[in-house]
Design a protein around this motif. Sequence first.
Motif, PDB file in Angstrom:
ATOM      1  N   UNK A 115       0.829  -1.197   0.000  1.00 12.92           N
ATOM      2  CA  UNK A 115       0.000   0.000   0.000  1.00 12.92           C
ATOM      3  C   UNK A 115       0.868   1.253   0.000  1.00 12.92           C
ATOM      4  N   UNK A 116       1.934   1.242   0.805  1.00 11.63           N
ATOM      5  CA  UNK A 116       2.823   2.402   0.913  1.00 11.63           C
ATOM      6  C   UNK A 116       4.268   1.907   0.969  1.00 11.63           C
ATOM      7  N   UNK A 117       4.864   1.810  -0.206  1.00 13.62           N
ATOM      8  CA  UNK A 117       6.227   1.259  -0.300  1.00 13.62           C
ATOM      9  C   UNK A 117       7.251   2.131   0.400  1.00 13.62           C
ATOM     10  N   UNK A 118       6.926   3.398   0.648  1.00 11.95           N
ATOM     11  CA  UNK A 118       7.875   4.316   1.285  1.00 11.95           C
ATOM     12  C   UNK A 118       7.651   4.457   2.784  1.00 11.95           C
ATOM     13  N   UNK A 119       6.814   3.596   3.359  1.00  9.96           N
ATOM     14  CA  UNK A 119       6.538   3.646   4.802  1.00  9.96           C
ATOM     15  C   UNK A 119       7.814   3.287   5.567  1.00  9.96           C
ATOM     16  N   UNK A 120       8.487   4.289   6.113  1.00  8.36           N
ATOM     17  CA  UNK A 120       9.793   4.069   6.747  1.00  8.36           C
ATOM     18  C   UNK A 120       9.682   3.188   7.985  1.00  8.36           C
ATOM     19  N   UNK A 121       8.655   3.403   8.815  1.00  7.07           N
ATOM     20  CA  UNK A 121       8.522   2.579  10.023  1.00  7.07           C
ATOM     21  C   UNK A 121       8.228   1.133   9.647  1.00  7.07           C
ATOM     22  N   UNK A 122       7.416   0.935   8.597  1.00 10.32           N
ATOM     23  CA  UNK A 122       7.144  -0.429   8.134  1.00 10.32           C
ATOM     24  C   UNK A 122       8.387  -1.092   7.585  1.00 10.32           C
ATOM     25  N   UNK A 123       9.194  -0.336   6.835  1.00  7.24           N
ATOM     26  CA  UNK A 123      10.444  -0.884   6.302  1.00  7.24           C
ATOM     27  C   UNK A 123      11.410  -1.241   7.427  1.00  7.24           C
ATOM     28  N   UNK A 124      11.476  -0.395   8.450  1.00  7.61           N
ATOM     29  CA  UNK A 124      12.380  -0.657   9.567  1.00  7.61           C
ATOM     30  C   UNK A 124      11.969  -1.927  10.308  1.00  7.61           C
ATOM     31  N   UNK A 125      10.671  -2.066  10.570  1.00  9.07           N
ATOM     32  CA  UNK A 125      10.188  -3.275  11.234  1.00  9.07           C
ATOM     33  C   UNK A 125      10.403  -4.496  10.349  1.00  9.07           C
ATOM     34  N   UNK A 126      10.183  -4.341   9.047  1.00  9.88           N
ATOM     35  CA  UNK A 126      10.417  -5.447   8.122  1.00  9.88           C
ATOM     36  C   UNK A 126      11.880  -5.885   8.166  1.00  9.88           C
ATOM     37  N   UNK A 127      12.805  -4.925   8.177  1.00 11.66           N
ATOM     38  CA  UNK A 127      14.234  -5.261   8.231  1.00 11.66           C
ATOM     39  C   UNK A 127      14.552  -6.040   9.504  1.00 11.66           C
ATOM     40  N   UNK A 128      13.988  -5.585  10.636  1.00 13.54           N
ATOM     41  CA  UNK A 128      14.236  -6.279  11.901  1.00 13.54           C
ATOM     42  C   UNK A 128      13.676  -7.695  11.868  1.00 13.54           C
ATOM     43  N   UNK A 129      12.454  -7.848  11.329  1.00 13.71           N
ATOM     44  CA  UNK A 129      11.829  -9.172  11.283  1.00 13.71           C
ATOM     45  C   UNK A 129      12.574 -10.101  10.339  1.00 13.71           C
ATOM     46  N   UNK A 130      13.015  -9.584   9.193  1.00 10.99           N
ATOM     47  CA  UNK A 130      13.796 -10.398   8.262  1.00 10.99           C
ATOM     48  C   UNK A 130      15.083 -10.883   8.911  1.00 10.99           C
TER      49      UNK A 130
END
Length: 544
Positions: A115-130
């Motif tokens: 939905x929002x590829x530039x969502x910085x908080x979502x990207x940060x959480x994704x990086x941590x989960x990965x």
Amino acid sequence: MTQNAPDLASHYVARGMRNPQLIEAALAINEDRLPDAEPILRAHLHKDPFDVAAIRLMAQLAARLGRFKDSEALLRRAIELAPDFTAARSNLAGILYRQNRFEEAVELLDTVLQVDADDASGQSLMAAALGRIGEYDEALALYGALTQRFPQHAKLWMSYGHVLKTVGQQDEGIAAYRRALAVEPTLGEVWWSLANLKTVRFDDADIAAMEAALEAPSLSDDDRLHLHFALGKAFDDRREAETSFGHYERANAIRHSQLDYDPDVVTQHVDKIIATFTPEFVAARAGQGDPTPDPVFILGMPRAGSTLLEQILASHSQIEGTMELPDLPAIALREGKATPSGWVDAVRDMPAERLTELGAEFLQRTAVQRKTDKPFYIDKLPNNWVYTGLLNLILPNAKIIDARRHPLDCCFSNFRQHFAKGQAFSYSLSDMGRYYADYVRLMAHFDRVLPGRVHRVIHEQVIEQPEAQVRAMLDYLDVPFEEACLNFHQNKRAVRTASSEQVRRPINRDGVEQWKPYEQWLDPLKAALGTLWQTYPEVAGAGK
């Protein structure tokens, strides 16, 4: 309700921004006035149970109170009512992450970022989960992009450094940590992260910077304790034992005051396990559980050499290293919630088919950590020692290796270590001595009840006789000897623990007798250990 589901979230969010009660509840949550927020939200939801913005606020409140299951249920209800409520999906991913359900968090974040590829908080959480499921390349790519977008975000640089360290890119990791400190010199966790590499030597300028940070106004307790741990390491490297111990003592005192740890609880729990797992109890359940032989558990005390053993075994062509997996404790704690005294009572009357189901569940939960087709894989969570009886019931063909180190070296190494979470026993010398003694006592019990089931490895013997000890481990695991196991330091695999850099060097004696310069301050530890530090490695009579 007249709104379509896709419009419901935006309708309620907009309305909530004009509602003084919801504004007050949001402010109360933000300011940690949680008792003020709850009655406001309950009253509002009683009048309007479909207000998804208020449901999300209630979920945030539940999360702040540590009620993650309640928070999850509320967020799922909000998403059910408003499927396009992206903020609720993002919050739910965070709650799943905090429950160690990393794969589920990644799947949910995929939808959020679509939905929002530039969502910085979502990207940060994704990086941590990965990173937590071993997808390090993707995590590094995300952190690299985020630090370019937000070069003044110190904690992003710190997280980036953590992953770089894990995959063995030490120089790049140090550079990332230094970038974080250039932005925020008082961020204690970064100073500790540098110290925790065990290979960094702080210079005079570093020490002066840390001492200056301690004088900063409004410094948080967490920053303060991290700085003291890092300064303890700095002065230890300079062989200034008294100054070093003073910093370690202050760091541990702060952390100990933050925790509610009672050593009697562990002692009583061990008593209960010993009383329950009698030879008769164990014999009556022989052959039950899931027969899959794949897992290899390396357990014992933290800082006892388990990462070294994992690195040795993970250098074998048939054995995959993963990380410290949270799944066995999660299963045990969940099963124990239905009984007043926990999982021990829960398994006492558990039918054979349920034991098999739990073994299969462990295998399913940990499958995400397996990145190769090797037949065996390692779970090296040290604290699994307390679940030795349980894992024997649910995975009777899994292998168990007990990594043991001299009690004074092991316990003092824990005292000098700040753990990201858990290990509440390690912030007091007397608590730690009791914990070590309870661990030895329980493992001695299983030596008697399940002779030969657990293979014990003495850390000092691995240092003195590496090939003999490696061969003995591989014989126990019933796999052939491979020379690569002796050249473990050449293995480029990712290592998540505090010993990540140490196991990338050949075996050495650096960690032996590190307690001796500090002996005059270790009387509380010795008293709690009793004679264990004098009789080690003998454990005869350790059982109660």
